[in-house]
Design a protein around this motif. Structure first.
Motif, PDB file in Angstrom:
ATOM      1  N   GLU A  32       0.841  -1.209   0.000  1.00  0.00           N
ATOM      2  CA  GLU A  32       0.000   0.000   0.000  1.00  0.00           C
ATOM      3  C   GLU A  32       0.868   1.249   0.000  1.00  0.00           C
ATOM      4  O   GLU A  32       0.599   2.216  -0.725  1.00  0.00           O
ATOM      5  CB  GLU A  32      -0.917  -0.008   1.219  1.00  0.00           C
ATOM      6  CG  GLU A  32      -1.864   1.175   1.269  1.00  0.00           C
ATOM      7  CD  GLU A  32      -2.811   1.122   2.446  1.00  0.00           C
ATOM      8  OE1 GLU A  32      -3.651   2.053   2.563  1.00  0.00           O
ATOM      9  OE2 GLU A  32      -2.717   0.182   3.260  1.00  0.00           O
ATOM     10  N   TRP A  33       1.942   1.246   0.794  1.00  0.00           N
ATOM     11  CA  TRP A  33       2.868   2.380   0.832  1.00  0.00           C
ATOM     12  C   TRP A  33       3.499   2.616  -0.531  1.00  0.00           C
ATOM     13  O   TRP A  33       3.692   3.754  -0.961  1.00  0.00           O
ATOM     14  CB  TRP A  33       3.947   2.113   1.874  1.00  0.00           C
ATOM     15  CG  TRP A  33       5.099   3.074   1.844  1.00  0.00           C
ATOM     16  CD1 TRP A  33       5.133   4.339   2.343  1.00  0.00           C
ATOM     17  CD2 TRP A  33       6.392   2.833   1.254  1.00  0.00           C
ATOM     18  NE1 TRP A  33       6.374   4.909   2.112  1.00  0.00           N
ATOM     19  CE2 TRP A  33       7.156   4.004   1.448  1.00  0.00           C
ATOM     20  CE3 TRP A  33       6.968   1.742   0.608  1.00  0.00           C
ATOM     21  CZ2 TRP A  33       8.467   4.111   1.001  1.00  0.00           C
ATOM     22  CZ3 TRP A  33       8.268   1.854   0.160  1.00  0.00           C
ATOM     23  CH2 TRP A  33       9.010   3.025   0.364  1.00  0.00           C
ATOM     24  N   ALA A  34       3.802   1.531  -1.236  1.00  0.00           N
ATOM     25  CA  ALA A  34       4.451   1.629  -2.541  1.00  0.00           C
ATOM     26  C   ALA A  34       3.475   1.924  -3.672  1.00  0.00           C
ATOM     27  O   ALA A  34       3.877   2.054  -4.828  1.00  0.00           O
ATOM     28  CB  ALA A  34       5.192   0.323  -2.838  1.00  0.00           C
ATOM     29  N   GLY A  35       2.186   2.035  -3.354  1.00  0.00           N
ATOM     30  CA  GLY A  35       1.186   2.276  -4.383  1.00  0.00           C
ATOM     31  C   GLY A  35       0.876   1.032  -5.181  1.00  0.00           C
ATOM     32  O   GLY A  35       0.419   1.115  -6.327  1.00  0.00           O
ATOM     33  N   LYS A  36       1.114  -0.109  -4.571  1.00  0.00           N
ATOM     34  CA  LYS A  36       0.893  -1.382  -5.256  1.00  0.00           C
ATOM     35  C   LYS A  36      -0.037  -2.239  -4.411  1.00  0.00           C
ATOM     36  O   LYS A  36      -0.813  -1.732  -3.600  1.00  0.00           O
ATOM     37  CB  LYS A  36       2.237  -2.091  -5.475  1.00  0.00           C
ATOM     38  CG  LYS A  36       3.262  -1.266  -6.248  1.00  0.00           C
ATOM     39  CD  LYS A  36       4.587  -2.013  -6.394  1.00  0.00           C
ATOM     40  CE  LYS A  36       5.639  -1.161  -7.080  1.00  0.00           C
ATOM     41  NZ  LYS A  36       6.939  -1.883  -7.237  1.00  0.00           N
ATOM     42  N   ARG A  37       0.013  -3.542  -4.606  1.00  0.00           N
ATOM     43  CA  ARG A  37      -0.786  -4.498  -3.846  1.00  0.00           C
ATOM     44  C   ARG A  37      -0.107  -5.854  -3.956  1.00  0.00           C
ATOM     45  O   ARG A  37       0.830  -6.029  -4.752  1.00  0.00           O
ATOM     46  CB  ARG A  37      -2.211  -4.584  -4.403  1.00  0.00           C
ATOM     47  CG  ARG A  37      -2.257  -4.944  -5.898  1.00  0.00           C
ATOM     48  CD  ARG A  37      -3.669  -5.135  -6.387  1.00  0.00           C
ATOM     49  NE  ARG A  37      -3.748  -5.266  -7.829  1.00  0.00           N
ATOM     50  CZ  ARG A  37      -3.434  -6.350  -8.537  1.00  0.00           C
ATOM     51  NH1 ARG A  37      -2.967  -7.435  -7.900  1.00  0.00           N
ATOM     52  NH2 ARG A  37      -3.555  -6.373  -9.847  1.00  0.00           N
ATOM     53  N   LEU A  38      -0.567  -6.811  -3.183  1.00  0.00           N
ATOM     54  CA  LEU A  38      -0.073  -8.167  -3.349  1.00  0.00           C
ATOM     55  C   LEU A  38      -0.733  -8.793  -4.572  1.00  0.00           C
ATOM     56  O   LEU A  38      -1.898  -8.508  -4.858  1.00  0.00           O
ATOM     57  CB  LEU A  38      -0.374  -9.010  -2.105  1.00  0.00           C
ATOM     58  CG  LEU A  38       0.346  -8.606  -0.828  1.00  0.00           C
ATOM     59  CD1 LEU A  38      -0.039  -9.549   0.312  1.00  0.00           C
ATOM     60  CD2 LEU A  38       1.858  -8.606  -1.021  1.00  0.00           C
ATOM     61  N   PRO A  39      -0.005  -9.631  -5.307  1.00  0.00           N
ATOM     62  CA  PRO A  39      -0.620 -10.268  -6.477  1.00  0.00           C
ATOM     63  C   PRO A  39      -1.654 -11.300  -6.058  1.00  0.00           C
ATOM     64  O   PRO A  39      -1.551 -11.903  -4.988  1.00  0.00           O
ATOM     65  CB  PRO A  39       0.567 -10.939  -7.168  1.00  0.00           C
ATOM     66  CG  PRO A  39       1.533 -11.225  -6.057  1.00  0.00           C
ATOM     67  CD  PRO A  39       1.384 -10.070  -5.100  1.00  0.00           C
ATOM     68  N   SER A  40      -2.645 -11.489  -6.901  1.00  0.00           N
ATOM     69  CA  SER A  40      -3.554 -12.608  -6.671  1.00  0.00           C
ATOM     70  C   SER A  40      -2.804 -13.897  -6.974  1.00  0.00           C
ATOM     71  O   SER A  40      -1.772 -13.895  -7.665  1.00  0.00           O
ATOM     72  CB  SER A  40      -4.785 -12.495  -7.567  1.00  0.00           C
ATOM     73  OG  SER A  40      -4.430 -12.735  -8.922  1.00  0.00           O
ATOM     74  N   GLU A  41      -3.327 -14.988  -6.467  1.00  0.00           N
ATOM     75  CA  GLU A  41      -2.704 -16.280  -6.752  1.00  0.00           C
ATOM     76  C   GLU A  41      -2.712 -16.566  -8.242  1.00  0.00           C
ATOM     77  O   GLU A  41      -1.734 -17.094  -8.797  1.00  0.00           O
ATOM     78  CB  GLU A  41      -3.439 -17.376  -5.993  1.00  0.00           C
ATOM     79  CG  GLU A  41      -2.836 -18.754  -6.171  1.00  0.00           C
ATOM     80  CD  GLU A  41      -3.528 -19.834  -5.373  1.00  0.00           C
ATOM     81  OE1 GLU A  41      -2.915 -20.896  -5.206  1.00  0.00           O
ATOM     82  OE2 GLU A  41      -4.672 -19.613  -4.922  1.00  0.00           O
ATOM     83  N   ALA A  42      -3.791 -16.213  -8.920  1.00  0.00           N
ATOM     84  CA  ALA A  42      -3.878 -16.435 -10.364  1.00  0.00           C
ATOM     85  C   ALA A  42      -2.844 -15.599 -11.111  1.00  0.00           C
ATOM     86  O   ALA A  42      -2.206 -16.074 -12.058  1.00  0.00           O
ATOM     87  CB  ALA A  42      -5.281 -16.114 -10.861  1.00  0.00           C
ATOM     88  N   GLU A  43      -2.669 -14.341 -10.695  1.00  0.00           N
ATOM     89  CA  GLU A  43      -1.660 -13.491 -11.331  1.00  0.00           C
ATOM     90  C   GLU A  43      -0.271 -14.080 -11.136  1.00  0.00           C
ATOM     91  O   GLU A  43       0.541 -14.087 -12.069  1.00  0.00           O
ATOM     92  CB  GLU A  43      -1.722 -12.080 -10.748  1.00  0.00           C
ATOM     93  CG  GLU A  43      -2.921 -11.277 -11.199  1.00  0.00           C
ATOM     94  CD  GLU A  43      -3.035  -9.949 -10.477  1.00  0.00           C
ATOM     95  OE1 GLU A  43      -3.644  -9.019 -11.046  1.00  0.00           O
ATOM     96  OE2 GLU A  43      -2.525  -9.820  -9.328  1.00  0.00           O
ATOM     97  N   TRP A  44       0.002 -14.564  -9.937  1.00  0.00           N
ATOM     98  CA  TRP A  44       1.316 -15.134  -9.664  1.00  0.00           C
ATOM     99  C   TRP A  44       1.584 -16.316 -10.591  1.00  0.00           C
ATOM    100  O   TRP A  44       2.660 -16.403 -11.214  1.00  0.00           O
ATOM    101  CB  TRP A  44       1.408 -15.571  -8.197  1.00  0.00           C
ATOM    102  CG  TRP A  44       2.811 -15.823  -7.734  1.00  0.00           C
ATOM    103  CD1 TRP A  44       3.610 -14.970  -7.036  1.00  0.00           C
ATOM    104  CD2 TRP A  44       3.599 -17.016  -7.947  1.00  0.00           C
ATOM    105  NE1 TRP A  44       4.841 -15.549  -6.805  1.00  0.00           N
ATOM    106  CE2 TRP A  44       4.857 -16.801  -7.355  1.00  0.00           C
ATOM    107  CE3 TRP A  44       3.356 -18.225  -8.586  1.00  0.00           C
ATOM    108  CZ2 TRP A  44       5.878 -17.750  -7.385  1.00  0.00           C
ATOM    109  CZ3 TRP A  44       4.369 -19.183  -8.625  1.00  0.00           C
ATOM    110  CH2 TRP A  44       5.602 -18.938  -8.020  1.00  0.00           C
TER     111      TRP A  44
END
Length: 263
Positions: free
Chosen positions: A110-122
């Motif tokens: 969140e600080w980096a302006g991003k998010r964790l990837p979904s499992e499908a994206e990974w």
């Protein structure tokens, strides 16, 4: 970050473990994903900028495997900066950050302006945009011409001697090169937190009751896993609770195509 155009792919593996079955069709929107796991240097920048206190620091301990006693322990003072505890070595800047919980990883993202990837994206990224049929992100073998392709556990037993791949614990990110899609450490080195609640796939015979507190981890690590080489495959999956911090778990971030990448 590496960009992947959205598409449809077949997720999972019928030849894998029960939690990887059945193979099923998934649609993924276009996204970017970090080329490497977040490093210690990256995470230190976040800490200095925000004053954030990790779960391990709040609890006062974190998970480290004691190789002398052959068991997991909660080590007092183990943190992202001293993953083995205050008496152990300081984490190296170009290695993936560890001893970070899912909560910590989400806060960083969140600080980096991003998010964790979904499992499908990974998995889509590990499969090079869903196209690769290889067992691992780099090919079909852990060792090619006597050379390890990633930082993995050597041997089938917990007591097996380590270091044949060049490292006993974590390795510098990107040390083993890139996949055809420009990603590193998509198998081995450290487990990667994903956004999703851990659950069985649609139509699976695998029995598991999902809970919000337990999230997906992907990619395997340098440390022993009961599932062996399956942990390092593009379809291999496991889980942990969101407050858990371990010496072999880190993360990478993702971002939607419509979002602005924060440098």
């Amino acid at each position: 970050m590496a960009y992947f155009a959205g598409g449809i792919f077949m997720m999972g593996a019928d030849s894998g473990l029960s939690n990887e079955k059945p193979v099923h069709q998934v649609t993924v929107k276009s996204f970017y994903i970090d080329r490497t796991p977040v490093t210690v240097v990256d995470f230190r920048r976040f800490i200095k900028s925000t004053g954030y206190i990790t779960d391990a620091e709040n609890f006062g301990n974190a998970g480290v495997f004691n190789f002398q006693k052959n068991q997991w322990e909660l080590v007092s003072g183990a943190t992202w900066e001293y993953p083995f505890g205050p008496d152990g070595p300081k984490a190296q800047g170009n290695h993936p950050v560890t001893q970070v919980s899912w909560n910590d990883a989400s806060a960083y993202a969140e600080w980096a302006g991003k998010r964790l990837p979904s499992e499908a994206e990974w998995e889509y990224a590990a499969r090079c945009g869903g196209k690769s049929k290889s067992r691992f992100s780099w090919g079909n073998e852990l060792v090619v011409n006597g050379k390890y392709q990633s930082n993995v556990w050597q041997g089938s037993q917990l007591t097996a001697q380590q270091g044949a791949d060049g490292f006993v614990y974590t390795s510098p990110v990107g040390y083993y090169g890139k996949t055809d899609c420009g990603l590193s450490d998509m198998g081995g080195n450290v487990w990667n937190w994903c956004a999703d609640v851990y659950a069985a796939y649609p139509g699976s015979q695998y029995q598991y009751q999902p809970t919000e507190n337990v999230r997906v981890i992907r990619g395997g690590s340098f440390f022993f896993d009961a599932n062996g080489a399956y942990s390092y495959t593009v379809s291999g999956r496991s889980m942990n609770s969101i407050e858990t911090s371990l010496f072999n778990t880190g993360f990478r971030c993702a971002i939607g195509k419509e979002q602005e990448i924060v440098k």
